[in-house]
Write a protein that holds these residues in place. Structure first.
Motif, PDB file in Angstrom:
ATOM      1  N   VAL A 158       1.038  -1.201  -0.030  1.00 35.94           N
ATOM      2  CA  VAL A 158      -0.140  -0.044  -0.070  1.00 35.94           C
ATOM      3  C   VAL A 158       0.808   1.138   0.055  1.00 35.94           C
ATOM      4  CG1 VAL A 158      -2.034   1.214   1.295  1.00 35.94           C
ATOM      5  CG2 VAL A 158      -1.731  -1.207   1.173  1.00 35.94           C
ATOM      6  N   THR A 159       0.898   1.890  -1.142  1.00 37.77           N
ATOM      7  CA  THR A 159       1.548   3.156  -1.084  1.00 37.77           C
ATOM      8  C   THR A 159       0.920   4.487  -0.582  1.00 37.77           C
ATOM      9  OG1 THR A 159       0.733   4.020  -3.523  1.00 37.77           O
ATOM     10  CG2 THR A 159       2.830   2.486  -3.177  1.00 37.77           C
ATOM     11  N   GLY A 160       1.404   5.558   0.057  1.00 37.09           N
ATOM     12  CA  GLY A 160       0.944   6.445   0.638  1.00 37.09           C
ATOM     13  C   GLY A 160       0.068   6.067   1.958  1.00 37.09           C
TER      14      GLY A 160
ATOM     15  N   CYS B 127      -3.942 -10.006   5.713  1.00 42.82           N
ATOM     16  CA  CYS B 127      -3.115  -9.688   4.636  1.00 42.82           C
ATOM     17  C   CYS B 127      -1.807  -9.520   5.175  1.00 42.82           C
ATOM     18  CB  CYS B 127      -3.452  -8.521   3.853  1.00 42.82           C
ATOM     19  SG  CYS B 127      -5.135  -8.515   3.069  1.00 42.82           S
ATOM     20  N   LYS B 128      -0.670  -9.754   4.245  1.00 40.75           N
ATOM     21  CA  LYS B 128       0.779  -9.485   4.488  1.00 40.75           C
ATOM     22  C   LYS B 128       0.922  -8.219   4.092  1.00 40.75           C
ATOM     23  CE  LYS B 128       1.785 -14.496   4.423  1.00 40.75           C
ATOM     24  NZ  LYS B 128       2.526 -15.764   3.763  1.00 40.75           N
ATOM     25  N   LEU B 129       1.167  -7.185   4.798  1.00 38.72           N
ATOM     26  CA  LEU B 129       1.190  -5.813   4.338  1.00 38.72           C
ATOM     27  C   LEU B 129       2.567  -5.403   4.346  1.00 38.72           C
ATOM     28  CD1 LEU B 129      -1.963  -4.645   6.510  1.00 38.72           C
ATOM     29  CD2 LEU B 129      -1.910  -4.933   3.907  1.00 38.72           C
ATOM     30  N   VAL B 130       2.753  -4.557   3.296  1.00 42.19           N
ATOM     31  CA  VAL B 130       3.858  -3.638   2.999  1.00 42.19           C
ATOM     32  C   VAL B 130       3.508  -2.257   3.136  1.00 42.19           C
ATOM     33  CG1 VAL B 130       5.812  -3.202   1.658  1.00 42.19           C
ATOM     34  CG2 VAL B 130       5.100  -5.513   1.806  1.00 42.19           C
ATOM     35  N   LEU B 131       3.894  -1.511   3.984  1.00 41.72           N
ATOM     36  CA  LEU B 131       3.598  -0.201   4.235  1.00 41.72           C
ATOM     37  C   LEU B 131       4.706   0.999   3.895  1.00 41.72           C
ATOM     38  CD1 LEU B 131       2.254  -0.366   7.933  1.00 41.72           C
ATOM     39  CD2 LEU B 131       1.234  -1.131   5.974  1.00 41.72           C
ATOM     40  N   THR B 132       4.288   1.787   2.725  1.00 43.31           N
ATOM     41  CA  THR B 132       5.125   2.634   2.316  1.00 43.31           C
ATOM     42  C   THR B 132       4.748   4.207   2.064  1.00 43.31           C
ATOM     43  OG1 THR B 132       6.941   2.848   0.542  1.00 43.31           O
ATOM     44  CG2 THR B 132       4.665   2.005  -0.161  1.00 43.31           C
ATOM     45  N   ALA B 133       5.610   4.923   2.186  1.00 39.97           N
ATOM     46  CA  ALA B 133       5.459   6.317   2.098  1.00 39.97           C
ATOM     47  C   ALA B 133       6.735   6.958   2.392  1.00 39.97           C
ATOM     48  CB  ALA B 133       4.471   7.018   3.097  1.00 39.97           C
ATOM     49  N   ARG B 134       6.790   8.440   2.528  1.00 47.60           N
ATOM     50  CA  ARG B 134       8.069   9.048   2.667  1.00 47.60           C
ATOM     51  C   ARG B 134       8.439   9.216   4.347  1.00 47.60           C
ATOM     52  NH1 ARG B 134       7.576  14.230  -0.723  1.00 47.60           N
ATOM     53  NH2 ARG B 134       5.609  14.338  -0.072  1.00 47.60           N
TER      54      ARG B 134
ATOM     55  N   ASP C 277       1.513 -10.254  -4.431  1.00 45.67           N
ATOM     56  CA  ASP C 277       0.108 -10.598  -4.692  1.00 45.67           C
ATOM     57  C   ASP C 277      -0.798  -9.391  -5.122  1.00 45.67           C
ATOM     58  OD1 ASP C 277      -0.071 -13.475  -4.367  1.00 45.67           O
ATOM     59  OD2 ASP C 277       0.219 -12.600  -2.242  1.00 45.67           O
ATOM     60  N   ILE C 278      -0.607  -8.160  -4.755  1.00 45.74           N
ATOM     61  CA  ILE C 278      -1.574  -6.898  -4.888  1.00 45.74           C
ATOM     62  C   ILE C 278      -0.994  -5.833  -4.551  1.00 45.74           C
ATOM     63  CG2 ILE C 278      -3.532  -5.752  -4.431  1.00 45.74           C
ATOM     64  CD1 ILE C 278      -4.839  -8.444  -3.259  1.00 45.74           C
ATOM     65  N   LEU C 279      -0.611  -5.160  -5.643  1.00 45.57           N
ATOM     66  CA  LEU C 279       0.049  -3.590  -5.569  1.00 45.57           C
ATOM     67  C   LEU C 279      -1.043  -2.783  -5.778  1.00 45.57           C
ATOM     68  CD1 LEU C 279       2.184  -1.631  -5.441  1.00 45.57           C
ATOM     69  CD2 LEU C 279       2.370  -1.733  -8.102  1.00 45.57           C
ATOM     70  N   ILE C 280      -1.432  -1.680  -4.344  1.00 47.15           N
ATOM     71  CA  ILE C 280      -2.086  -0.787  -4.266  1.00 47.15           C
ATOM     72  C   ILE C 280      -1.392   0.555  -4.367  1.00 47.15           C
ATOM     73  CG2 ILE C 280      -4.024   0.272  -3.046  1.00 47.15           C
ATOM     74  CD1 ILE C 280      -4.535  -2.327  -1.437  1.00 47.15           C
ATOM     75  N   ASN C 281      -1.370   1.138  -5.519  1.00 47.68           N
ATOM     76  CA  ASN C 281      -1.029   2.561  -5.951  1.00 47.68           C
ATOM     77  C   ASN C 281      -1.861   3.522  -5.462  1.00 47.68           C
ATOM     78  OD1 ASN C 281       1.347   1.890  -7.798  1.00 47.68           O
ATOM     79  ND2 ASN C 281      -0.156   0.885  -8.865  1.00 47.68           N
ATOM     80  N   ASN C 282      -1.700   4.135  -4.038  1.00 47.92           N
ATOM     81  CA  ASN C 282      -2.626   4.857  -3.544  1.00 47.92           C
ATOM     82  C   ASN C 282      -1.902   6.439  -3.544  1.00 47.92           C
ATOM     83  OD1 ASN C 282      -4.721   5.943  -1.316  1.00 47.92           O
ATOM     84  ND2 ASN C 282      -2.825   5.988  -0.319  1.00 47.92           N
ATOM     85  N   ALA C 283      -0.468   6.387  -3.311  1.00 50.60           N
ATOM     86  CA  ALA C 283      -0.001   7.767  -2.903  1.00 50.60           C
ATOM     87  C   ALA C 283      -0.331   8.608  -4.052  1.00 50.60           C
ATOM     88  CB  ALA C 283       1.437   7.420  -3.123  1.00 50.60           C
TER      89      ALA C 283
END
Length: 268
Positions: A11-13, A31-38, A86-92
């Motif tokens: 999940v971006t942003g 879910c196995k989550l990857v959290l990303t942002a700045r 499995d899933i890329l969520i482009n949210n940023a």
């Protein structure tokens, strides 16, 4: 939502707004989550907040995804940590709030396009080899502004139109690989993005111009998005006016212009 259990999801942003709300909604599902942002601090606080409500410890990876090398590093870290994607969520995303003829800093247009369109394109490019292996899914948070013009949001609307065109095209390209593309189009949502919107001088507004008691919260928006993600849907529009607007503009485009002008003027 059992379709999402144990899926590796980026999940971006994720530090604020819809991204943060999506993480909180996905965590209890397993879910196995990857959290990303700045913002490393906000990501760490989110990871801590969901730790008691998730069966998997999230991976936190602070990154500026407008940098293609950072995108590659994020995908590599995800696959190294969880073994797959499995899933890329482009949210940023980011926005601006100014009439075009009052825009003094034209670099705003480049900044908005870089974050809203090019960054998800870069990240998706890095993720595709792994998504093809898992026959996974690309999710992009676009906007109702990607379906019609919106006054004072011209640069933002342009970036979301670009997102719509790009991911609609990509869906066709990936049809033989069984990689789903889901486009989510929220209407106005209570989010930090409005406070950080750039004015005509390129400065953050500092406060939301929206009537926030009359628009949905990020948590409500996230709950609306979950079935579309789980069902690998093609498109989901959160508001009735957004859904009706797609068809009304074909026969009465001037009416849609008036509705868009009124929505901005009223702040909801």
């Amino acid at each position: 939502m059992q379709e999402l259990k144990d899926k590796v999801v980026i999940v971006t942003g994720a530090s604020e707004g819809i991204g943060r709300a999506l993480v909180k909604a996905l965590a209890p599902i397993g879910c196995k989550l990857v959290l990303t942002a700045r913002n490393q601090q906000r990501l760490d606080s989110l990871a801590q907040a969901i730790s008691s409500n998730s069966s998997h410890q999230p991976l936190v990876f602070a990154a500026d995804i407008t940098d293609p090398l950072a995108c590659q590093a994020l995908i590599s870290a995800t696959v190294e940590h969880f073994g797959q994607l499995d899933i890329l969520i482009n949210n940023a995303g980011m926005t601006m709030w100014s009439r075009f003829d009052e825009l003094h800093d034209l670099s705003i247009l480049n900044k908005v396009m870089q974050v809203n369109y090019l960054a998800p394109a870069y990240l998706t490019h890095s993720a595709l080899p792994h998504l093809k292996v898992t026959q996974g899914q690309i999710v992009v948070v676009a906007s109702v502004a990607g379906l019609t013009g919106v006054p004072t949001r011209s640069g933002y609307s342009a970036s979301k139109h670009a997102v719509m065109g790009f991911f609609d095209s990509l869906r066709i390209e990936l049809s033989d690989d069984n990689v789903a593309v889901t486009i989510l189009c929220p209407d106005f949502v209570v989010s930090e993005i409005h406070k950080r919107a750039l004015d005509g001088q390129g400065n953050p507004l500092g406060k939301s111009p929206m009537q926030e008691n009359k628009i949905i919260t990020a948590a409500q928006c996230a709950q609306m998005m979950l079935p579309a993600i789980a069902g690998r849907k093609r498109l989901m529009i959160t508001s009735l006016r957004g859904r009706l607007g797609r068809f009304v503009r074909l026969i009465a485009p001037g009416l849609i212009d008036k509705i868009a002008r009124k929505a901005i003027a009223s702040g909801h």
